[in-house]
Design a protein around this motif. Structure first.
Motif, PDB file in Angstrom:
ATOM      1  N   ASP A   1      72.843  42.731   8.940  1.00 19.54           N
ATOM      2  CA  ASP A   1      72.972  44.173   8.755  1.00 19.54           C
ATOM      3  C   ASP A   1      72.835  44.828  10.129  1.00 19.54           C
TER       4      ASP A   1
ATOM      5  N   GLU B   1      64.517  51.170  10.258  1.00 17.82           N
ATOM      6  CA  GLU B   1      63.506  51.888   9.463  1.00 17.82           C
ATOM      7  C   GLU B   1      62.178  51.135   9.502  1.00 17.82           C
TER       8      GLU B   1
ATOM      9  N   LYS C   1      77.062  53.909  10.395  1.00 16.70           N
ATOM     10  CA  LYS C   1      76.457  54.830  11.366  1.00 16.70           C
ATOM     11  C   LYS C   1      77.329  55.006  12.620  1.00 16.70           C
TER      12      LYS C   1
ATOM     13  N   GLU D   1      68.430  42.268   9.346  1.00 18.60           N
ATOM     14  CA  GLU D   1      68.769  43.133  10.475  1.00 18.60           C
ATOM     15  C   GLU D   1      68.303  42.419  11.754  1.00 18.60           C
TER      16      GLU D   1
ATOM     17  N   PHE E   1      65.545  47.410   5.577  1.00 22.62           N
ATOM     18  CA  PHE E   1      66.144  48.564   4.900  1.00 22.62           C
ATOM     19  C   PHE E   1      67.648  48.366   4.881  1.00 22.62           C
ATOM     20  N   HIS E   2      68.216  48.360   3.675  1.00 27.15           N
ATOM     21  CA  HIS E   2      69.660  48.164   3.560  1.00 27.15           C
ATOM     22  C   HIS E   2      70.332  49.283   2.790  1.00 27.15           C
ATOM     23  N   GLY E   3      69.578  50.330   2.427  1.00 27.44           N
ATOM     24  CA  GLY E   3      70.173  51.455   1.718  1.00 27.44           C
ATOM     25  C   GLY E   3      69.411  51.765   0.440  1.00 27.44           C
TER      26      GLY E   3
ATOM     27  N   SER F   1      79.719  54.448   3.998  1.00 26.45           N
ATOM     28  CA  SER F   1      78.287  54.475   4.316  1.00 26.45           C
ATOM     29  C   SER F   1      77.783  53.056   4.517  1.00 26.45           C
ATOM     30  N   GLY F   2      76.517  52.970   4.977  1.00 28.47           N
ATOM     31  CA  GLY F   2      75.903  51.667   5.149  1.00 28.47           C
ATOM     32  C   GLY F   2      75.545  51.022   3.824  1.00 28.47           C
ATOM     33  N   THR F   3      75.055  51.836   2.896  1.00 28.51           N
ATOM     34  CA  THR F   3      74.650  51.299   1.595  1.00 28.51           C
ATOM     35  C   THR F   3      75.804  50.561   0.913  1.00 28.51           C
TER      36      THR F   3
ATOM     37  N   VAL G   1      73.986  47.912  10.651  1.00 28.71           N
ATOM     38  CA  VAL G   1      74.290  49.320  10.381  1.00 28.71           C
ATOM     39  C   VAL G   1      73.633  50.222  11.429  1.00 28.71           C
ATOM     40  N   GLN G   2      72.382  49.894  11.803  1.00 29.80           N
ATOM     41  CA  GLN G   2      71.693  50.746  12.778  1.00 29.80           C
ATOM     42  C   GLN G   2      71.794  50.180  14.203  1.00 29.80           C
TER      43      GLN G   2
HETATM   44  C1  LIG Z   1      69.939  48.785   8.728  1.00 28.72           C
HETATM   45  C2  LIG Z   1      70.470  49.774   7.725  1.00 28.72           C
HETATM   46  N1  LIG Z   1      71.200  49.338   6.692  1.00 28.72           N
HETATM   47  C3  LIG Z   1      71.709  50.173   5.774  1.00 28.72           C
HETATM   48  C4  LIG Z   1      71.469  51.533   5.846  1.00 28.72           C
HETATM   49  C5  LIG Z   1      72.047  52.451   4.814  1.00 28.72           C
HETATM   50  O1  LIG Z   1      73.061  53.219   5.385  1.00 28.72           O
HETATM   51  P1  LIG Z   1      73.527  54.609   4.723  1.00 28.72           P
HETATM   52  O2  LIG Z   1      72.381  55.546   4.810  1.00 28.72           O
HETATM   53  O3  LIG Z   1      74.711  55.018   5.575  1.00 28.72           O
HETATM   54  O4  LIG Z   1      73.954  54.330   3.335  1.00 28.72           O
HETATM   55  C6  LIG Z   1      70.717  52.037   6.908  1.00 28.72           C
HETATM   56  C7  LIG Z   1      70.418  53.469   6.995  1.00 28.72           C
HETATM   57  O5  LIG Z   1      69.483  53.901   7.643  1.00 28.72           O
HETATM   58  C8  LIG Z   1      70.188  51.138   7.868  1.00 28.72           C
HETATM   59  O6  LIG Z   1      69.442  51.557   8.901  1.00 28.72           O
END
Ligand SMILES: Cc1ncc(COP(=O)(O)O)c(C=O)c1O
Length: 388
Positions: free
Chosen positions: A214, A186, A243, A181, A129-131, A95-97, A216-217
């Motif tokens: 980050d 988010e 993601k 990011e 937002f990082h989780g 996961s991203g978190t 992730v998105q």
């Molecule tokens: C930029 C960013 N980092 C981290 C996360 C957390 O990822 P996850 O929901 O897969 O744990 C998200 C989730 O929306 C995100 O958008």
């Protein structure tokens, strides 16, 4: 009575039972056009035949092997990511978190090993937002995520979004890393200007601070480059992805330079499932497809098409929409009404969108969405806006 699924989400009364490309099919047979793609996850649409085949082949061969052993599928994906990016090494997560957890640990361990245990502070930005882990919510500081979960993990510093002067002033001998990011998801599709990312890189180099991005998105071709930071022509020390890399299979990774990763020796981190053969086989296929220059050119062409149509939509509904922003197929429509009202109006048109902070409606379609589906989505947004 509490529902058997812990009620931490306000769920729409929709249950999808099947996916086909950019479409999701509801249990009652209705077809919904998916402009959210599982919040930037289904990079290649639903039930993509290439990804399904790779997953089936891997499922017929080998599901799980402990990280006590070498995992060829993991090695192949790591090699591919290293060959395609600034990175020298990767660690896989589910996961991203989890990537946030490792990125923070890696940055702190780096300075600890260099003889600077006092350098432990992570600087992050308003709206980030990082989780949802304890470290990730401490990095966000937002009341809605942190309230009631204190005491928050110490060692985080929060700054106004995009304020370079505040950033310069906030760097101290205790600063380990800037965590940011390139485009907040988010937070409302808020992009850091390219020159801000360049200035951050320069500041990190001058002040002995690690730059952690980050993605992730915004990563994995979402913005029309493999990774969003490429638009600014800079590279990070550490990058988080998740993601889109799994195309719908739970997969994430922390990528790092050899130097930034130097503290993470055997025993310092681990994961039972991270880098499992199923996820890595799918991730490799996603990388093969999205790295094709012809695929990337299509993402950029489709992004231009969508943008052009959205400009028309804004002109037709000046009371509902204010502006379009973002990069590639990571699109935000700044609204003059509550974005959740637009999301609900879109449901009534069998269209899926995602709300975000800063009064923004997010459009994050599969990257291989067709021109016809782009036109259809904007037509439905138009009908939804007219219904308000
Ligand atoms: C930029 C960013 N980092 C981290 C996360 C957390 O990822 P996850 O929901 O897969 O744990 C998200 C989730 O929306 C995100 O958008």
């Amino acid at each position: 009575m509490i529902s058997s699924v812990l009620p931490t989400y306000n769920r729409a009364p929709l249950s999808f039972v099947k996916g086909e490309g950019s479409w999701l099919i509801e249990a009652d047979g209705r077809r919904f056009l998916d402009m959210g793609a599982g919040i930037a996850v289904n990079t290649l649409g639903h039930a993509n035949p290439d990804l399904a085949q790779v997953l089936k082949d891997q499922a017929d061969t080998l599901w799980h092997v402990s990280n006590l052993y070498k995992i060829p599928a993991q090695q192949n994906l790591a090699d591919r990511l290293v060959d395609s990016t600034f990175a020298d090494t990767c660690f896989f997560t589910n996961s991203g978190t989890e990537t946030a957890e490792l990125a923070i640990k890696m940055a702190r361990k780096y300075w600890y090993d260099k003889g600077h245990p006092e350098k432990f502070e992570i600087v992050s930005f308003d709206g980030c937002f990082h989780g949802r882990s304890t470290a990730a919510i401490a990095a966000s500081e937002a009341d809605k995520m942190t309230k009631g979960f204190g005491p928050l993990m110490p060692g985080f510093v929060h700054l106004p979004f995009g304020d370079l002067d505040a950033l310069k002033a906030a760097i101290t001998p205790n600063t380990a890393a800037i965590l940011v990011e390139p485009i907040q998801g988010e937070g409302g599709i808020r992009a850091l200007p390219d020159n801000m990312l360049k200035d951050m890189r320069a500041l990190c180099d001058a002040q002995d601070v690690l730059l952690v991005l980050d993605e992730v998105q915004c990563g994995v071709a979402r913005t029309g480059k493999l990774f969003a930071h490429e638009w600014a022509g800079i590279t990070p020390d550490i990058m988080m992805i998740a993601k889109g890399i799994g195309g719908g299979f739970p997969l994430g990774a922390v990528l790092a330079t050899e130097d930034a990763a130097s503290g993470m020796v055997a025993g310092t981190h681990g994961s039972t499932y991270g880098g499992n053969p199923l996820g890595c086989a799918v991730g490799l296929k996603v990388m093969e497809i999205v790295s094709d220059p012809a695929f990337m050119a299509e993402v950029n062409r489709k992004a231009a098409l969508l943008n052009q149509k959205l400009e028309g939509l804004i002109a037709s509904h000046p009371d509902v929409f204010e502006a379009v922003r973002g990069q590639g197929l990571m699109v935000g429509l700044k609204c003059k009404i509550a974005p959740i009202d637009m999301v609900n109006a879109a449901y009534a048109q069998n269209l899926l969108t995602v709300p975000a902070a800063d009064n923004v409606l997010r459009l994050l379609p599969p990257l291989n969405i067709s021109d016809e589906d782009i036109a259809e989505a904007v037509k439905r947004l138009d009908a939804a806006a007219s219904s308000l």
